[in-house]
Design an enzyme around this catalytic site. Structure first.
Site, mmCIF file in Angstrom:
data_model
loop_
_atom_site.group_PDB
_atom_site.id
_atom_site.type_symbol
_atom_site.label_atom_id
_atom_site.label_comp_id
_atom_site.label_asym_id
_atom_site.label_seq_id
_atom_site.Cartn_x
_atom_site.Cartn_y
_atom_site.Cartn_z
ATOM 1 N N SER A 174 -1.663 16.447 43.070
ATOM 2 C CA SER A 174 -1.797 15.017 42.767
ATOM 3 C C SER A 174 -0.504 14.228 42.680
ATOM 4 C CB SER A 174 -2.563 14.828 41.459
ATOM 5 O OG SER A 174 -3.936 15.040 41.666
ATOM 6 N N LYS A 195 1.513 6.393 34.866
ATOM 7 C CA LYS A 195 0.147 6.722 35.270
ATOM 8 C C LYS A 195 -0.811 6.550 34.087
ATOM 9 C CE LYS A 195 -2.417 10.450 37.647
ATOM 10 N NZ LYS A 195 -2.362 11.821 38.191
ATOM 11 N N SER A 255 -4.353 12.434 43.049
ATOM 12 C CA SER A 255 -4.824 11.410 42.164
ATOM 13 C C SER A 255 -3.787 10.351 41.778
ATOM 14 C CB SER A 255 -5.370 12.042 40.882
ATOM 15 O OG SER A 255 -4.342 12.647 40.131
#
Lengths: 493, 95
Positions: free
Chosen positions: A180, A78, A156
């Site tokens: 998330s 990420k 997210s």
């Protein structure tokens, strides 16, 4: 061996150890999938050179017989994780051009275990969002489709979810501040684990809300989550909130035997207007665990209703402090200044240009709730409510509950753009089943458990006792076995 | 609690985010909606409850107060938009 990128970590590990494939072959397979999948918007910085170099080193290690489970496993990272010499922007314009001189502890731990980094993954800007639509890179797209619409992979960690579900990589790192990891995992039919607060070091992870943020694995199976967590977790002197406990052997805990375990069903999670298919999934999940020998117990978590408003005070408050560092001085973007502009104009213009609308909104909300005269009314009250939410969980665990079963999300994945005109608060409702877990610092896992009527994956969430990810993963493993979710998105990208 | 335009302007300034005068009414409306949502917290009886400071009941680790790192000014400055002669450079602050 064909379709190497589709392998689970466990299967790849076994194949690597037997010599049936190599880390280089695995990596090349993923890299070619990634190059053919730009339509998913998942990988935003590709690092093929690093990947192949790491894969070669992993192959040498495997040959030498010194191979941890993650050795040679190609991963996506990420964009929130700082990776040395590789762009790390938290999907924000304000970190344009930032290449860290250091490596986050979690990614370093993975690399020390021989893992391979394929590139950086899309996400909501500073992890603020539930649909991956606030990213400076543009949307990440869900590989699942039911009609012409493009669907959100959730957020997210939307790029991570999309990449794993579409078999662009074997697994990915995510982070979870209010859901998330678990919400995008549910939207894409994969497994996502948020560990206990303090299990993984936050050092080198761009901070959103420091008392809530936790990194965790996003994988194709519960076993993979166990293997990957083992490599990510552990004490780190550079994060004073990281726990100095010995790690249990997470994979060894996966016996599938949950006889006599008490699974709580919290009545407050039965929301008004909950879609019938979510309600049914939840009941089916409870029945599966009962059939596996667990005892299903009705429980109450009376302050659940107040978790979202408490979260949306605490998280923006912490964000407004954490994001104060983006001032155009030390890294990232600096606005072009007009003649006579002073340092205040530099800050204000830089932050107006660099932050997207949702980040600006949350920074301002956080600023407001921390400002003189409102601190007690909002921030301190929210922290008191947070203490009550944690107390609810402490009580049910003290009463002997081993894990709690809830839906992971209030709906399946929705269309990109469908929420654009909605009130921000409506988007926040996506986190209704997941934020309580962050507020209480508990581990939570989303397991794919069924399909919606129109053919999209749905997830169930299991919440565990603090520091008992081993037991939680075992319960999740039993649920995974019973649910038998094997569907994959049809390739259109 | 509803936020008026003056409050929105003040909050934007406190947050050091430039907001055009024309955008303040919309911002005030958005912030008001979010604060209204938060006001549900007023229903909760928090009498005698301590605000949470740490989610896990653990003592923060102590360490020796010694220098463990340093001497890397070049790396520290490597990402700066404007660095000169070993310093971060900013617009003139003192007249």
């Amino acid at each position: 061996m064909s379709d190497l990128s589709k392998l689970t970590i466990a299967a790849a590990r076994d194949a690597l150890r037997k010599g049936d494939t190599t880390a280089v072959e695995l990596t090349e397979s993923c890299l070619s999938e990634i190059d053919a999948a730009d339509a998913l918007g998942a990988f935003v910085h590709k690092t093929p050179e690093i990947a192949l170099e790491q894969a070669k080193a992993a192959d040498a290690r495997i040959k030498a017989g010194d191979a941890p489970a993650m050795c040679g496993i190609p991963l996506g990272i990420k964009d929130l994780f700082c990776t040395k010499g590789v762009a790390s922007q938290a999907a924000s314009g304000i970190l344009e051009g930032f290449t860290p001189e250091y490596e986050s502890t979690v990614s370093q731990n993975l690399f020390d275990n021989g893992a391979v980094m394929l590139g950086k993954l899309n996400m909501d800007e500073f992890a603020m969002g539930s649909s991956n639509e606030t990213s400076v890179y543009g949307n990440a797209v869900n590989p699942w489709k039911v009609d012409d619409r493009q669907l959100t992979p959730g957020g997210s960690s939307g790029g991570s979810a999309s990449a794993v579900a579409a078999d662009l990589c074997l697994a990915a790192t995510g982070t979870d501040t209010g859901g998330s990891i678990r919400q995008p995992a549910a939207f894409t039919g994969i497994t996502g684990l948020k560990p206990t607060y303090g299990r993984c070091s936050r050092w080198g992870v761009v901070a959103f809300a420091s008392s809530l943020d936790q990194a965790g694995p996003m994988t194709k199976s519960v076993r993979d989550a166990a293997i990957m967590l083992q490599a990510m977790a552990g004490h780190d002197p550079k994060d004073s909130t990281s726990a100095d406990f010995p790690l249990p052997d997470f994979e060894a805990a996966l016996t599938g035997d949950i006889k006599g375990k008490k699974i709580g069903i919290p009545k407050e999670y039965r929301m008004d207007g909950m879609p019938a298919e979510i309600e049914k999934l939840w009941q089916d999940g409870a029945a599966m665990l009962r059939d596996a020998g667990a005892e299903i117990v009705d429980i109450t978590l009376p302050h659940t209703k107040y978790a979202l408003p408490a979260y949306y005070v605490i998280a923006p408050a912490e964000a407004s402090s954490n994001l104060a560092r983006y001032d155009g001085v030390r890294y990232g973007h600096r606005a072009k200044l007009a003649a006579g502009d002073g340092i205040d104009q530099m800050y204000e213009k830089t932050r107006a240009e660099g932050f997207g609308p949702e980040v600006q909104r949350r920074v301002m909300i956080g600023t407001y709730v921390l400002s003189a005269g409102f601190y007690d009314a909002y921030y301190n009250r929210a922290r008191k409510v947070r203490a009550l939410i944690k107390r609810d969980f402490d009580t049910v665990f003290a009463d002997g509950i081993d894990a709690i079963l809830t839906p992971a999300t209030p709906s399946p994945a929705f269309g990109l753009g469908e929420m654009t005109d909605a009130d921000p608060v409506e988007m926040y409702l996506n986190d209704v089943f997941t934020v309580t877990v962050n507020l209480a610092g508990l581990p939570g896992i989303s397991v794919p458990a069924g399909m919606s009527a129109e053919g999209l994956p749905l997830g169930l969430q299991l919440i565990g006792r603090p520091w008992a990810e081993d037991d939680l993963l075992n319960t999740a493993y039993a649920l995974e076995n019973a649910a038998g979710f094997v569907s994959k998105p049809a390739k259109w990208w | 609690m509803s936020i008026d335009i003056d409050t929105a302007r003040r909050v934007a300034h406190l947050a050091r985010i430039a907001v055009e005068e024309d955008d303040l009414p919309a911002l005030a409306g958005e912030l008001s909606n979010i604060l209204t949502f938060m006001e549900q917290l007023n229903e909760v009886d928090v009498e005698g409850v301590e605000p949470m400071t740490s989610v896990t009941p653990m003592r923060l680790k102590r360490r020796e107060d010694v220098v463990t790192d340093g001497d890397q000014a070049e790396k520290v400055l490597s990402n700066a938009p404007d660095a000169r002669e070993g310093f971060f450079a900013v617009p003139k602050v003192v007249e």
